[in-house]
Design an enzyme around this catalytic site. Structure first.
Site, PDB file in Angstrom:
ATOM      1  N   LYS A   1       0.885  -1.123   0.068  1.00 32.52           N
ATOM      2  CA  LYS A   1       0.011   0.188  -0.087  1.00 32.52           C
ATOM      3  C   LYS A   1       0.897   1.248   0.062  1.00 32.52           C
ATOM      4  O   LYS A   1       1.997   1.164   0.532  1.00 32.52           O
ATOM      5  CB  LYS A   1      -0.980   0.135   1.192  1.00 32.52           C
ATOM      6  CG  LYS A   1      -2.133   0.710   1.070  1.00 32.52           C
ATOM      7  CD  LYS A   1      -3.225  -0.254   0.569  1.00 32.52           C
ATOM      8  CE  LYS A   1      -4.412   0.677   0.090  1.00 32.52           C
ATOM      9  NZ  LYS A   1      -5.564  -0.346  -0.512  1.00 32.52           N
TER      10      LYS A   1
ATOM     11  N   ASP B   1      -6.955   4.222  -4.630  1.00 31.34           N
ATOM     12  CA  ASP B   1      -7.641   3.872  -3.500  1.00 31.34           C
ATOM     13  C   ASP B   1      -8.249   5.165  -3.211  1.00 31.34           C
ATOM     14  O   ASP B   1      -8.473   6.237  -3.961  1.00 31.34           O
ATOM     15  CB  ASP B   1      -6.493   3.494  -2.302  1.00 31.34           C
ATOM     16  CG  ASP B   1      -7.263   2.884  -0.948  1.00 31.34           C
ATOM     17  OD1 ASP B   1      -7.437   1.832  -1.083  1.00 31.34           O
ATOM     18  OD2 ASP B   1      -7.508   3.513  -0.019  1.00 31.34           O
TER      19      ASP B   1
ATOM     20  N   GLY C   1     -20.304   6.714   1.760  1.00 30.16           N
ATOM     21  CA  GLY C   1     -19.667   7.173   0.388  1.00 30.16           C
ATOM     22  C   GLY C   1     -19.916   7.533  -0.954  1.00 30.16           C
ATOM     23  O   GLY C   1     -21.278   7.181  -1.237  1.00 30.16           O
ATOM     24  N   PHE C   2     -19.196   8.094  -1.957  1.00 30.04           N
ATOM     25  CA  PHE C   2     -19.844   8.402  -3.221  1.00 30.04           C
ATOM     26  C   PHE C   2     -18.599   8.246  -4.197  1.00 30.04           C
ATOM     27  O   PHE C   2     -18.501   8.873  -5.135  1.00 30.04           O
ATOM     28  CB  PHE C   2     -20.474   9.970  -3.213  1.00 30.04           C
ATOM     29  CG  PHE C   2     -19.941  10.842  -2.589  1.00 30.04           C
ATOM     30  CD1 PHE C   2     -18.737  11.499  -3.246  1.00 30.04           C
ATOM     31  CD2 PHE C   2     -20.154  11.062  -1.314  1.00 30.04           C
ATOM     32  CE1 PHE C   2     -18.238  12.612  -2.678  1.00 30.04           C
ATOM     33  CE2 PHE C   2     -19.264  12.179  -0.789  1.00 30.04           C
ATOM     34  CZ  PHE C   2     -18.224  12.846  -1.520  1.00 30.04           C
ATOM     35  N   GLY C   3     -17.601   7.545  -3.682  1.00 30.15           N
ATOM     36  CA  GLY C   3     -16.389   7.471  -4.550  1.00 30.15           C
ATOM     37  C   GLY C   3     -16.822   6.032  -5.680  1.00 30.15           C
ATOM     38  O   GLY C   3     -17.810   5.469  -5.677  1.00 30.15           O
ATOM     39  N   ASN C   4     -15.730   5.751  -6.161  1.00 31.95           N
ATOM     40  CA  ASN C   4     -15.691   4.742  -7.061  1.00 31.95           C
ATOM     41  C   ASN C   4     -16.442   3.595  -6.708  1.00 31.95           C
ATOM     42  O   ASN C   4     -17.052   2.638  -7.088  1.00 31.95           O
ATOM     43  CB  ASN C   4     -14.293   4.151  -7.752  1.00 31.95           C
ATOM     44  CG  ASN C   4     -14.115   4.544  -8.989  1.00 31.95           C
ATOM     45  OD1 ASN C   4     -15.067   4.552  -9.887  1.00 31.95           O
ATOM     46  ND2 ASN C   4     -12.832   4.395  -9.348  1.00 31.95           N
ATOM     47  N   VAL C   5     -16.021   3.253  -5.226  1.00 34.05           N
ATOM     48  CA  VAL C   5     -16.446   1.913  -4.584  1.00 34.05           C
ATOM     49  C   VAL C   5     -17.955   1.842  -4.180  1.00 34.05           C
ATOM     50  O   VAL C   5     -18.752   0.892  -4.897  1.00 34.05           O
ATOM     51  CB  VAL C   5     -15.589   1.634  -3.539  1.00 34.05           C
ATOM     52  CG1 VAL C   5     -16.260   0.342  -2.791  1.00 34.05           C
ATOM     53  CG2 VAL C   5     -14.182   1.294  -3.840  1.00 34.05           C
ATOM     54  N   ALA C   6     -18.343   3.093  -3.660  1.00 35.96           N
ATOM     55  CA  ALA C   6     -19.710   3.405  -3.357  1.00 35.96           C
ATOM     56  C   ALA C   6     -20.703   3.241  -4.663  1.00 35.96           C
ATOM     57  O   ALA C   6     -21.497   2.791  -4.828  1.00 35.96           O
ATOM     58  CB  ALA C   6     -19.852   4.535  -2.596  1.00 35.96           C
ATOM     59  N   TRP C   7     -20.091   4.039  -5.730  1.00 34.29           N
ATOM     60  CA  TRP C   7     -20.740   4.222  -7.013  1.00 34.29           C
ATOM     61  C   TRP C   7     -21.195   2.653  -7.647  1.00 34.29           C
ATOM     62  O   TRP C   7     -22.140   2.332  -8.094  1.00 34.29           O
ATOM     63  CB  TRP C   7     -20.139   4.990  -7.916  1.00 34.29           C
ATOM     64  CG  TRP C   7     -20.216   4.794  -9.441  1.00 34.29           C
ATOM     65  CD1 TRP C   7     -21.432   5.503  -9.864  1.00 34.29           C
ATOM     66  CD2 TRP C   7     -19.871   4.393 -10.419  1.00 34.29           C
ATOM     67  NE1 TRP C   7     -21.291   5.212 -11.394  1.00 34.29           N
ATOM     68  CE2 TRP C   7     -20.291   4.524 -11.779  1.00 34.29           C
ATOM     69  CE3 TRP C   7     -18.564   3.339 -10.611  1.00 34.29           C
ATOM     70  CZ2 TRP C   7     -19.971   4.145 -12.823  1.00 34.29           C
ATOM     71  CZ3 TRP C   7     -17.975   3.024 -11.747  1.00 34.29           C
ATOM     72  CH2 TRP C   7     -18.769   3.075 -13.120  1.00 34.29           C
TER      73      TRP C   7
END
Ligand code: 2IT
Length: 446
Positions: A124, A164, A236-242
């Protein structure tokens, strides 16, 4: 191996590194029994070696902001473990990034990557650079300055960073541009999460969220339930939440809450495709707020200062940050009737929250299993790059399905308890550990 003794030793050395100690404790508690059935692990001091990263690079990143001011941040790459493949894991740009945070993430990544069935070690990296409020030009200059130091530590057979929190397609583009200039070769295998027309996987942006929902489906089916018509709260509203919202909707669930650091948007009739698309704009704006969703769409109500966990829902999906769901949040969810929580963020729940869920019989699965579809798709991107081919979205999605199903199977194999219930925390930790530990054993004392 005794968890308490190893932890006491680590606490003496790294007492201030709370997140790292939290991640290690969870794994050691899960594996202790199995470990002690293998005297060869104890003899080779596998755990003592596994809890320390192979190496950590720390570097200064200096760049110039839009006002012409000189700015300095710290950059890091934690190369944690390479027993089963080259180092692999994301880069996080966030103001709270510390070596402890990256150590916990690199440690988790090692086990997660082992679960994917693909040959990837754990790493990471990132920086305490705060993308909030920055212009695209500032982000580009920061990424370039960051790569000026990082490029020498990475390579397709060595260490392959990705995105990330705070690092998405835009940032990977800027990072790669500088890499290719410094290295003087077009070597796309050095990063994943690239644009689809220059070596990226067409499904990588969706993959973490999609994979998570495939995993949730397995958890539900195994418990004799179905996701259709269930209400889902997402942080959240990033890539993952989207990606998670998109797939949840496709599978017939109703996403009724999306939250940000500023508060929660409730959507009683369920999220629409237009709202899901708008999440991408929220992320790209660099403002880190979810409130504009309620201004833009009718049927959305914004409540400042509240988390998604205050909303009545069947399924809770933390998709934002570590420890974003605590013991009190878990109690509130349970009181409101939530019966399933799957971490999509890394270590999204505190130990108190996990205890709360598990002791009340709530279906719970940990991030390192649930969100592994993201890095698995990065692994597929590496394969495409090595073979100089590109797979279609359908082909990648089929492989992602297969991988999430294998991960679920591994969790069941190692996590099934005497009473038949599945402890996904134990299952994921033991399955990941066995693979890495056996590889370390076979490769000798290094
Ligand atoms: O936490 C994660 O698994 C990621 N940020 C993705 C890592 C990767 O290499 O795709």
């Amino acid at each position: 191996m005794k968890t308490s003794e190893i932890m006491a030793n680590l606490e003496r050395k790294y007492g201030h590194e709370k997140e790292y100690l939290q991640a290690v404790r969870e794994v050691l508690e899960s594996i202790e029994e199995v470990y002690n059935q293998h005297p060869e692990f104890e003899k080779a001091k596998i755990v003592e070696r596994l809890v320390e990263p192979d190496r950590i690079f720390t570097f200064r990143v200096t760049w110039i902001d839009d006002k012409g001011q000189v700015q300095t941040n710290l950059g890091y790459r934690v190369q944690f473990n390479s027993a089963i493949g080259p180092y692999k894991g994301g880069l996080r740009f966030h103001k709270a990034v510390t070596p402890s945070m990256l150590k916990f993430l690199g440690f988790e990544q090692t086990f997660k990557n082992a679960l994917t069935t693909l040959p990837m070690g754990g790493a990471k990296g990132g920086s305490d650079f705060d993308p909030v409020g920055k212009s695209d030009a500032e982000i580009m200059r920061f990424c370039q300055a960051f790569m000026l130091e990082l490029w020498n530590c990475i390579g397709p057979e060595q260490d392959v960073p990705a995105g990330d929190v705070g690092v998405g397609g835009r940032e990977i583009g800027f990072l790669y541009g500088m890499y290719t200039k410094l290295a003087r070769e077009y070597n796309v295998g050095v990063l994943t999460g690239k644009g689809a027309n220059w070596g990226g996987s067409i499904l990588r942006p969706e993959a973490t969220g999609f994979g998570a929902l495939y995993f949730v489906q397995h958890v539900l089916h195994t418990a004799g339930k179905d996701i259709k018509d269930k209400t889902v709260a997402i942080s959240g509203f990033g890539n993952v939440a989207w990606g998670a919202a998109k797939k949840a909707k496709q599978l017939g669930a109703k996403v009724i809450a999306i939250s940000g650091p500023d508060g929660v948007c409730t959507i009683p009739n369920g999220i629409t495709d237009e709202m899901i698309d708008y999440m991408l704009e929220l992320r790209a704006s660099n403002n880190n707020v979810v409130a504009p969703m309620a201004t833009k769409f009718s049927g959305v109500e914004f409540t400042p200062g509240k988390k998604a966990w205050s909303v009545k829902c069947d399924i809770a999906l933390p998709c934002a940050f570590q420890n974003e769901l605590n013991g009190d949040d878990a109690k509130e969810l349970i009181a409101n009737g939530t019966w399933c929580c799957c971490e999509v963020s890394n270590m999204g729940c505190t130990p108190e929250a996990i205890h709360e869920f598990q002791s009340k019989g709530i279906l719970f699965a940990p991030g390192k299993a649930v969100n592994a579809g993201g890095v698995a798709t990065s692994g597929l991107e590496m394969t495409q790059n090595a073979m100089h081919i590109s797979w279609s979205g359908e082909e990648v999605d089929a492989k992602l399905h297969q991988i999430m199903s294998s991960i679920h199977e591994a969790c069941v194999k190692y996590g099934k308890q005497a009473d038949g219930h599945i402890d996904y925390v134990k299952g994921a930790n033991i399955a990941g550990f066995m693979k890495v530990a056996n590889a370390m054993l076979e490769q000798g004392i290094i």
